[in-house]
Motif scaffolding. Structure first.
Motif, PDB file in Angstrom:
ATOM      1  N   GLY A 208       0.811  -1.212   0.000  1.00 35.15           N
ATOM      2  CA  GLY A 208       0.000   0.000   0.000  1.00 35.15           C
ATOM      3  C   GLY A 208       0.840   1.255   0.000  1.00 35.15           C
ATOM      4  O   GLY A 208       0.490   2.262  -0.628  1.00 35.15           O
ATOM      5  N   ARG A 209       1.964   1.235   0.689  1.00 36.76           N
ATOM      6  CA  ARG A 209       2.833   2.407   0.715  1.00 36.76           C
ATOM      7  C   ARG A 209       3.530   2.607  -0.620  1.00 36.76           C
ATOM      8  O   ARG A 209       3.788   3.745  -1.021  1.00 36.76           O
ATOM      9  N   ILE A 210       3.823   1.520  -1.313  1.00 41.57           N
ATOM     10  CA  ILE A 210       4.342   1.655  -2.679  1.00 41.57           C
ATOM     11  C   ILE A 210       3.308   2.368  -3.544  1.00 41.57           C
ATOM     12  O   ILE A 210       3.623   3.301  -4.292  1.00 41.57           O
ATOM     13  N   HIS A 211       2.053   1.942  -3.432  1.00 38.58           N
ATOM     14  CA  HIS A 211       0.979   2.548  -4.230  1.00 38.58           C
ATOM     15  C   HIS A 211       0.864   4.036  -3.934  1.00 38.58           C
ATOM     16  O   HIS A 211       0.817   4.869  -4.852  1.00 38.58           O
ATOM     17  N   HIS A 212       0.782   4.384  -2.641  1.00 33.65           N
ATOM     18  CA  HIS A 212       0.674   5.789  -2.242  1.00 33.65           C
ATOM     19  C   HIS A 212       1.839   6.606  -2.796  1.00 33.65           C
ATOM     20  O   HIS A 212       1.654   7.696  -3.352  1.00 33.65           O
ATOM     21  N   CYS A 213       3.045   6.075  -2.622  1.00 30.44           N
ATOM     22  CA  CYS A 213       4.230   6.851  -2.998  1.00 30.44           C
ATOM     23  C   CYS A 213       4.340   7.005  -4.506  1.00 30.44           C
ATOM     24  O   CYS A 213       4.712   8.082  -4.994  1.00 30.44           O
ATOM     25  N   MET A 214       4.035   5.967  -5.264  1.00 35.47           N
ATOM     26  CA  MET A 214       4.122   6.101  -6.714  1.00 35.47           C
ATOM     27  C   MET A 214       3.053   7.050  -7.248  1.00 35.47           C
ATOM     28  O   MET A 214       3.302   7.805  -8.193  1.00 35.47           O
ATOM     29  N   ARG A 215       1.865   7.031  -6.659  1.00 38.48           N
ATOM     30  CA  ARG A 215       0.855   8.017  -7.069  1.00 38.48           C
ATOM     31  C   ARG A 215       1.334   9.429  -6.740  1.00 38.48           C
ATOM     32  O   ARG A 215       1.120  10.374  -7.515  1.00 38.48           O
ATOM     33  N   ALA A 216       1.980   9.589  -5.589  1.00 41.07           N
ATOM     34  CA  ALA A 216       2.498  10.911  -5.210  1.00 41.07           C
ATOM     35  C   ALA A 216       3.601  11.353  -6.159  1.00 41.07           C
ATOM     36  O   ALA A 216       3.716  12.541  -6.486  1.00 41.07           O
ATOM     37  N   ILE A 217       4.429  10.426  -6.625  1.00 41.59           N
ATOM     38  CA  ILE A 217       5.463  10.766  -7.602  1.00 41.59           C
ATOM     39  C   ILE A 217       4.809  11.206  -8.907  1.00 41.59           C
ATOM     40  O   ILE A 217       5.266  12.158  -9.565  1.00 41.59           O
ATOM     41  N   GLY A 218       3.710  10.548  -9.285  1.00 41.70           N
ATOM     42  CA  GLY A 218       2.963  10.992 -10.457  1.00 41.70           C
ATOM     43  C   GLY A 218       2.431  12.401 -10.294  1.00 41.70           C
ATOM     44  O   GLY A 218       2.484  13.215 -11.233  1.00 41.70           O
ATOM     45  N   ALA A 219       1.919  12.711  -9.101  1.00 40.64           N
ATOM     46  CA  ALA A 219       1.434  14.063  -8.829  1.00 40.64           C
ATOM     47  C   ALA A 219       2.572  15.076  -8.913  1.00 40.64           C
ATOM     48  O   ALA A 219       2.393  16.206  -9.397  1.00 40.64           O
ATOM     49  N   ALA A 220       3.760  14.680  -8.443  1.00 42.57           N
ATOM     50  CA  ALA A 220       4.918  15.578  -8.530  1.00 42.57           C
ATOM     51  C   ALA A 220       5.315  15.815  -9.984  1.00 42.57           C
ATOM     52  O   ALA A 220       5.658  16.945 -10.376  1.00 42.57           O
ATOM     53  N   GLU A 221       5.275  14.756 -10.798  1.00 42.42           N
ATOM     54  CA  GLU A 221       5.585  14.915 -12.223  1.00 42.42           C
ATOM     55  C   GLU A 221       4.596  15.873 -12.888  1.00 42.42           C
ATOM     56  O   GLU A 221       4.986  16.734 -13.689  1.00 42.42           O
ATOM     57  N   LYS A 222       3.324  15.726 -12.571  1.00 40.79           N
ATOM     58  CA  LYS A 222       2.316  16.611 -13.137  1.00 40.79           C
ATOM     59  C   LYS A 222       2.555  18.048 -12.685  1.00 40.79           C
ATOM     60  O   LYS A 222       2.428  19.003 -13.477  1.00 40.79           O
ATOM     61  N   SER A 223       2.917  18.237 -11.424  1.00 38.63           N
ATOM     62  CA  SER A 223       3.186  19.574 -10.897  1.00 38.63           C
ATOM     63  C   SER A 223       4.376  20.210 -11.594  1.00 38.63           C
ATOM     64  O   SER A 223       4.363  21.408 -11.928  1.00 38.63           O
ATOM     65  N   LEU A 224       5.421  19.425 -11.817  1.00 41.64           N
ATOM     66  CA  LEU A 224       6.599  19.942 -12.508  1.00 41.64           C
ATOM     67  C   LEU A 224       6.250  20.315 -13.950  1.00 41.64           C
ATOM     68  O   LEU A 224       6.682  21.355 -14.461  1.00 41.64           O
ATOM     69  N   GLN A 225       5.468  19.469 -14.589  1.00 47.75           N
ATOM     70  CA  GLN A 225       5.033  19.763 -15.961  1.00 47.75           C
ATOM     71  C   GLN A 225       4.277  21.088 -16.024  1.00 47.75           C
ATOM     72  O   GLN A 225       4.530  21.926 -16.900  1.00 47.75           O
ATOM     73  N   LEU A 226       3.353  21.276 -15.094  1.00 46.22           N
ATOM     74  CA  LEU A 226       2.584  22.519 -15.058  1.00 46.22           C
ATOM     75  C   LEU A 226       3.471  23.719 -14.764  1.00 46.22           C
ATOM     76  O   LEU A 226       3.287  24.806 -15.326  1.00 46.22           O
ATOM     77  N   ALA A 227       4.455  23.531 -13.878  1.00 48.51           N
ATOM     78  CA  ALA A 227       5.363  24.626 -13.534  1.00 48.51           C
ATOM     79  C   ALA A 227       6.177  25.062 -14.747  1.00 48.51           C
ATOM     80  O   ALA A 227       6.363  26.264 -14.992  1.00 48.51           O
ATOM     81  N   ILE A 228       6.691  24.105 -15.512  1.00 50.43           N
ATOM     82  CA  ILE A 228       7.496  24.439 -16.683  1.00 50.43           C
ATOM     83  C   ILE A 228       6.635  25.133 -17.739  1.00 50.43           C
ATOM     84  O   ILE A 228       7.059  26.129 -18.358  1.00 50.43           O
ATOM     85  N   LYS A 229       5.428  24.622 -17.932  1.00 46.63           N
ATOM     86  CA  LYS A 229       4.525  25.238 -18.900  1.00 46.63           C
ATOM     87  C   LYS A 229       4.234  26.690 -18.518  1.00 46.63           C
ATOM     88  O   LYS A 229       4.312  27.605 -19.343  1.00 46.63           O
TER      89      LYS A 229
END
Length: 410
Positions: free
Chosen positions: A263-284
């Motif tokens: 479950g912690r793997i799931h939580h953390c990988m989803r959070a990494i996805g959220a971080a990737e999306k945030s970085l994408q939005l920041a660069i845009k």
């Protein structure tokens, strides 16, 4: 160690990415607006979104269903490491995990039933959960104790003939407000004379059982997180048959240990996805907006912040993949350092990356036109959920010091 996704994982990731791009993302804002309208209603009036249900049916037909479960019949037979990049891709969306029947707390509850449930428990509850026909709740945290020490739980489970009687108060019970929530797993004190990690048990409780009294939904950073809801519920002499006991009396922590690793793997990988999306939005944002005659990224050290974010995300991902690899190859008990480490590193990383992205967006970053404000709430909540940072750091230090403890000479 080899963190390269298997051919099977890469194939599913390609299918998932296509589905997300063509099916989920075009209607995501509509579904979020539906949930926002729910927020203005009494939680008892919350409704599921028809578009969301339609997407679930499409995902099921596409074979993108129960991807988290490492079973070839009930799931897609993906290992923890194979599933990790899929969880990351889902994490880029606020609604995707439920679309693929891969959202918490249902995944954890399904894993409990899959690994520890009786055949009758599986038939009654696991089957409809795997089909996405119902949702579930996990009752653990309590308002009157320091829940960072789970052995503090005061809610009780008492044997009475062929029944178990449950009493106590629980809160932050995620999923309690969902219109399709039908059952919860209640963890309580059942064997107070046992060793401290053998005193608690887990019991299945249908939510329509007499004495299950939902008091309220709790706001997280001002929002109710409809349609799931994080509720407070009081158990007043709730009687369920002993057949609802999972595995056995005093087995609660043994079950929890098996539940929390993947479950912690799931939580953390989803959070990494959220971080990737945030970085994408920041660069845009930083390349498209101009201030003082320059793109925002050229001002105030923003390029360095982008670099810091890239480095932090990749470091967090590698540590999480390492934990997933160890769970797959040597088991949860031998991956405790990594499991606790990612639970500290990843939410803190997400918090920092999202904060940077919000700063670049100005006021737009704080409203719900973008997912950033909800990603920030997610990051802050994850630093408490499944144990606060301090508990996991204590675990890491305890395991590290144990390496240097010498046995006494005979």
């Amino acid at each position: 160690m080899n963190f390269q996704p298997s051919d099977k994982s890469q194939d599913y990731l390609g299918q998932l990415n296509t589905f997300m791009t063509t099916q989920v993302e075009p209607v995501e804002q509509d579904i979020i607006q539906h949930h926002a309208r729910n927020e203005r209603l009494d939680w008892r009036e919350w409704q599921v979104c028809p578009q969301s249900e339609d997407l679930k049916n499409k995902a099921k037909r596409a074979g993108l269903w129960n991807l988290f479960l490492p079973d070839n019949q009930l799931g897609q037979g993906l290992s923890c490491l194979d599933y990790a990049p899929l969880a990351e891709r889902m994490g880029q969306s606020l609604i995707a995990p439920e679309i693929f029947n891969c959202n918490a707390p249902d995944t954890g509850n399904m894993e409990v039933l899959y690994h520890f449930g009786s055949e009758s428990q599986k038939q009654q509850w696991l089957t409809p959960l795997l089909a996405g026909e119902i949702r579930s709740v996990f009752f653990m945290t309590e308002p009157q104790v320091a829940s960072s020490d789970a052995t503090n739980m005061q809610a009780t489970i008492i044997e009475d003939g062929d029944n178990l009687v449950l009493n106590g108060r629980k809160w932050w019970s995620t999923g309690l407000g969902h219109p399709n929530a039908k059952v919860g797993i209640f963890m309580g004190l059942s064997n107070p004379d046992n060793e401290r990690h053998s005193q608690h048990s887990m019991v299945l409780v249908p939510l329509d059982t007499a004495g299950v009294n939902v008091q309220r939904m709790l706001t997280a950073y001002g929002e109710y997180d409809a349609p799931y809801g994080h509720g407070e519920v009081h158990f007043d002499n709730v009687r369920v048959p002993k057949s609802n006991l999972i595995m056995g009396m005093g087995k609660g922590f043994a079950i929890a240990q098996g539940r929390l690793g993947p479950g912690r793997i799931h939580h953390c990988m989803r959070a990494i996805g959220a971080a990737e999306k945030s970085l994408q939005l920041a660069i845009k944002r930083g390349t498209e907006r101009v201030a003082f005659g320059k793109p925002l990224l050229q001002l105030g050290g923003n390029l360095e912040r982008i670099a810091d974010a890239r480095i932090a995300i990749d470091q967090a991902r590698l540590l999480t993949l390492s934990a997933a690899w160890k769970i797959d190859h040597v088991g949860v008990k031998n991956a405790m350092t990594e499991i606790s480490a990612i639970k500290v590193v990843v939410p803190n990383m997400l918090e920092q990356v999202v904060d940077m992205a919000i700063q670049l967006h100005g006021g737009a970053g704080m409203c719900n036109d973008l997912p950033l404000s909800r990603f920030m709430a997610m990051a802050r909540a994850l630093r408490l959920a499944d144990g606060p940072d301090e508990v996991h750091k204590a675990m890491v230090s305890r395991l590290e010091l144990a390496k240097y403890q010498h046995k006494e000479r005979p």
